[in-house]
Design an enzyme around this catalytic site. Structure first.
Site, PDB file in Angstrom:
ATOM      1  N   GLY A 196       8.640  -0.400   5.104  1.00  0.00           N
ATOM      2  CA  GLY A 196       9.907  -0.232   4.835  1.00  0.00           C
ATOM      3  C   GLY A 196       9.630   1.190   3.949  1.00  0.00           C
ATOM      4  O   GLY A 196       9.724   2.243   4.649  1.00  0.00           O
ATOM      5  N   SER A 197       9.784   1.140   2.472  1.00  0.00           N
ATOM      6  CA  SER A 197       9.696   2.539   1.874  1.00  0.00           C
ATOM      7  C   SER A 197       8.331   3.274   1.941  1.00  0.00           C
ATOM      8  O   SER A 197       8.314   4.499   1.583  1.00  0.00           O
ATOM      9  CB  SER A 197      10.082   1.976   0.401  1.00  0.00           C
ATOM     10  OG  SER A 197      10.890   1.110   0.419  1.00  0.00           O
ATOM     11  N   LYS A 225      19.618  -4.159  10.311  1.00  0.00           N
ATOM     12  CA  LYS A 225      19.923  -5.146   9.155  1.00  0.00           C
ATOM     13  C   LYS A 225      21.059  -5.722   8.999  1.00  0.00           C
ATOM     14  O   LYS A 225      22.028  -5.076   8.779  1.00  0.00           O
ATOM     15  CB  LYS A 225      18.978  -4.517   8.021  1.00  0.00           C
ATOM     16  CG  LYS A 225      17.591  -4.755   7.835  1.00  0.00           C
ATOM     17  CD  LYS A 225      17.041  -4.447   6.341  1.00  0.00           C
ATOM     18  CE  LYS A 225      15.599  -4.157   6.179  1.00  0.00           C
ATOM     19  NZ  LYS A 225      14.676  -5.181   6.390  1.00  0.00           N
ATOM     20  N   ARG A 240      -0.671 -16.118   3.910  1.00  0.00           N
ATOM     21  CA  ARG A 240      -1.645 -17.120   3.598  1.00  0.00           C
ATOM     22  C   ARG A 240      -1.088 -18.505   3.643  1.00  0.00           C
ATOM     23  O   ARG A 240      -1.488 -19.598   4.237  1.00  0.00           O
ATOM     24  CB  ARG A 240      -2.496 -16.849   2.487  1.00  0.00           C
ATOM     25  CG  ARG A 240      -3.784 -15.892   2.409  1.00  0.00           C
ATOM     26  CD  ARG A 240      -4.529 -15.834   1.213  1.00  0.00           C
ATOM     27  NE  ARG A 240      -5.503 -15.221   1.134  1.00  0.00           N
ATOM     28  CZ  ARG A 240      -6.634 -15.196   1.925  1.00  0.00           C
ATOM     29  NH1 ARG A 240      -6.902 -16.056   2.517  1.00  0.00           N
ATOM     30  NH2 ARG A 240      -7.902 -14.344   1.849  1.00  0.00           N
ATOM     31  N   GLY A 275      10.311  -3.190  -1.046  1.00  0.00           N
ATOM     32  CA  GLY A 275      10.733  -1.788  -1.971  1.00  0.00           C
ATOM     33  C   GLY A 275       9.716  -1.877  -3.003  1.00  0.00           C
ATOM     34  O   GLY A 275      10.063  -1.054  -4.104  1.00  0.00           O
ATOM     35  N   ASP A 321      11.085   1.662   8.497  1.00  0.00           N
ATOM     36  CA  ASP A 321      12.286   1.878   8.044  1.00  0.00           C
ATOM     37  C   ASP A 321      12.942   3.224   8.184  1.00  0.00           C
ATOM     38  O   ASP A 321      12.170   4.198   7.720  1.00  0.00           O
ATOM     39  CB  ASP A 321      12.516   1.469   6.662  1.00  0.00           C
ATOM     40  CG  ASP A 321      12.592  -0.132   6.397  1.00  0.00           C
ATOM     41  OD1 ASP A 321      12.689  -0.921   7.634  1.00  0.00           O
ATOM     42  OD2 ASP A 321      12.818  -0.416   5.404  1.00  0.00           O
ATOM     43  N   GLY A 359       6.390  -4.583   1.370  1.00  0.00           N
ATOM     44  CA  GLY A 359       5.212  -4.117   0.190  1.00  0.00           C
ATOM     45  C   GLY A 359       4.132  -3.466   0.878  1.00  0.00           C
ATOM     46  O   GLY A 359       3.268  -2.937   0.125  1.00  0.00           O
TER      47      GLY A 359
END
Lengths: 299, 196
Positions: free
Chosen positions: A240-241, A86, A170, A158, A29, A219
């Protein structure tokens, strides 16, 4: 004689093929052209351009939308690797704008505020390939039926907590395993129960995996998180972050790229994960209230 | 046993592994296909596959992992290599881009993303030297050969630009022969190689 008239663009083969070229890679990101260049330098296979990283979207609240097309275009011009953008779930027009700007793949993302409560974008008429999030096999196959060329776990964006990405991967894998051992009529019944097209259910069961590329997202914040998702048979990683929310984005980005390549070698991972600086702070997503979760958007 | 290494630091590895196995079967051979993500494996391979992916990422990891120099030695020993799309960029002598450090095992210069962005990617039938019927070629953000040395043969062109070439043991294509079920390019590179 090769005939230029026989050329076809935007076919499933070309769209899914693009996703296949991303395998084994890390998609990062980025918010600015400078971040995009850093991502390219540390070995990202592509960048996801957005207005704010998910951790900031979470903090800021309000309506999260597609990034300013001018900002996306600056990022497109800044790097030689593919650029993704996005769009809100169901926001066909934002997706058309992103295609016009020239992004290479469109992420119909639950991280942004959904535009449509019932329908996802009909992705088939687009020339550009789409990636969509999923928490389980039913969601994944419904998105593929709508034309998605790539599936990623939703995880919980996030948060910097890998828990939900693991949970979703899973779930997808165990449902595929169950279908592999199922009879024809059981697979038909499964398709009806999960509102998934029977054809895709049979195809998935026979292949023993999704018929499109399956990345991890939501995550993933450290080299070890990325390697863990590869251990769970993901084809690659979205971060992402986790990169630009870290103390040292260059070191963290480099380490995550190398960790994905060496995911099954703990000795190498120990070297790679050492001294990369502090990761993003993050928040646990296990006990998170449902209304705070982004993953329930767009099922 | 024919031991084929697929460079697997990034890219569509599984597709090439399957294509190599099918190509070997067409020649009544059995292929032992290994995925290569670290150094030390290339020297034991009879042939190497440089797959498609992102050339910046692949180039970076080949050098970090110490695989780059092993590939150079493999080619110097005259052993076959098939390099597709990003693989062609990595194999070239000049990628016209400082973000890629090519291996210089194929005497060509390339233009990255020569056709444009993903929305310009396409599939089309392509005439290839040595194949009786056209090959269905898939071009994804593909490079083209912009310049080539005197020992490089052109196997195919698209709009008068070379998109498949051969120099000694190395075959390079702009397109992705692993995305269809047709293994004629893999056969050409690995089992119909001049010294094979």
């Amino acid at each position: 004689m090769t005939d230029l008239e026989d050329l076809k663009r935007g076919t499933d083969l070309v769209k899914r093929g693009f996703a296949q070229m991303q395998k084994g890679g890390v998609i990062m990101d980025v918010v600015t052209p400078e971040q995009a260049r850093i991502a390219e330098d540390v070995g990202a296979v592509a960048v996801m351009s957005l207005e704010a990283v998910p951790a900031d979207i979470r903090k800021r609240g309000g309506v999260a939308r597609m990034a300013d097309p001018a900002q996306v275009e600056e990022i497109v011009d800044a790097v030689s690797i593919p650029v993704m953008g996005k769009t809100r779930i169901g926001h066909t027009t934002e997706a058309q704008i992103l295609e016009s700007v020239g992004v290479d793949m469109i992420d119909e993302s639950e991280v942004l505020t959904p535009a449509d409560n019932e329908y996802h974008i009909d992705k088939r008429p687009f020339t550009s390939p789409f990636v969509c999030g999923a928490r389980n096999l039913g969601e994944a196959l419904r998105r593929i039926d709508e034309g998605a060329a790539m599936i990623r776990t939703k995880g919980e964006a996030g948060t910097g907590d890998v828990n939900q990405a693991v949970t979703h991967q899973r779930a997808i894998k165990s449902q595929i395993r169950a279908l592999e051992g199922a009879t024809h009529e059981e697979r038909q019944q499964w398709a009806r129960e999960h509102e998934a097209p029977a054809e895709l259910v049979h195809e998935t069961a026979e292949m023993g995996r999704l018929p499109v590329v399956n990345f991890a997202a939501g995550g993933i914040a450290t080299p070890a998180d990325a390697a863990l998702m590869m251990h769970h048979d993901c084809d690659g990683i979205f971060v992402g972050s986790g990169i630009f929310g870290a103390e040292n984005p260059e070191a963290m980005g480099t380490a995550i790229v190398e960790a994905v390549n060496n995911w099954d070698d703990p000795d190498r991972l120990a070297e790679i994960a050492a001294n990369v600086g502090e990761g993003m702070k993050g928040q646990s997503n296990v006990g998170m209230a449902d209304e705070e979760k982004l993953q329930g958007r767009g099922v | 046993m024919f031991r084929a290494g697929v460079i697997a630091v990034q890219g569509d590895v599984r597709e090439h592994a399957a294509a190599i196995e099918r190509a070997a079967a067409a020649h009544d051979r059995k292929a032992d296909v290994v995925e290569i993500r670290q150094s030390g494996v290339v020297p034991d391979c009879d042939a190497l596959m440089l797959p498609g992916g992102e050339s910046t990422t692949i180039s970076r990891l080949l050098h970090t992992e110490g695989i780059a120099k092993e590939i150079v030695s493999h080619v110097a020993a005259g052993k076959p290599v098939l390099a597709t799309c990003a693989g062609l960029i990595v194999a070239s002598r000049d990628a016209a881009d400082e973000r890629v450090e090519p291996l210089d095992v194929l005497d060509v210069a390339v233009d990255r993303n020569a056709f444009g962005r993903q929305k310009d990617s396409f599939e089309a039938p392509l005439d290839v030297a040595g194949l009786d019927e056209p090959f269905h070629a898939v071009f994804i953000r593909a490079p083209v050969v912009s310049d080539l040395g005197p020992t490089v043969d052109i196997l195919a062109t698209w709009d008068d630009t070379p998109v498949a070439v051969r120099e000694g043991p190395v075959v390079g294509t702009s397109f992705h022969p692993e995305l269809t079920q047709d293994v004629r390019i893999h056969r050409l590179a690995f089992f119909e190689h001049a010294s094979a």
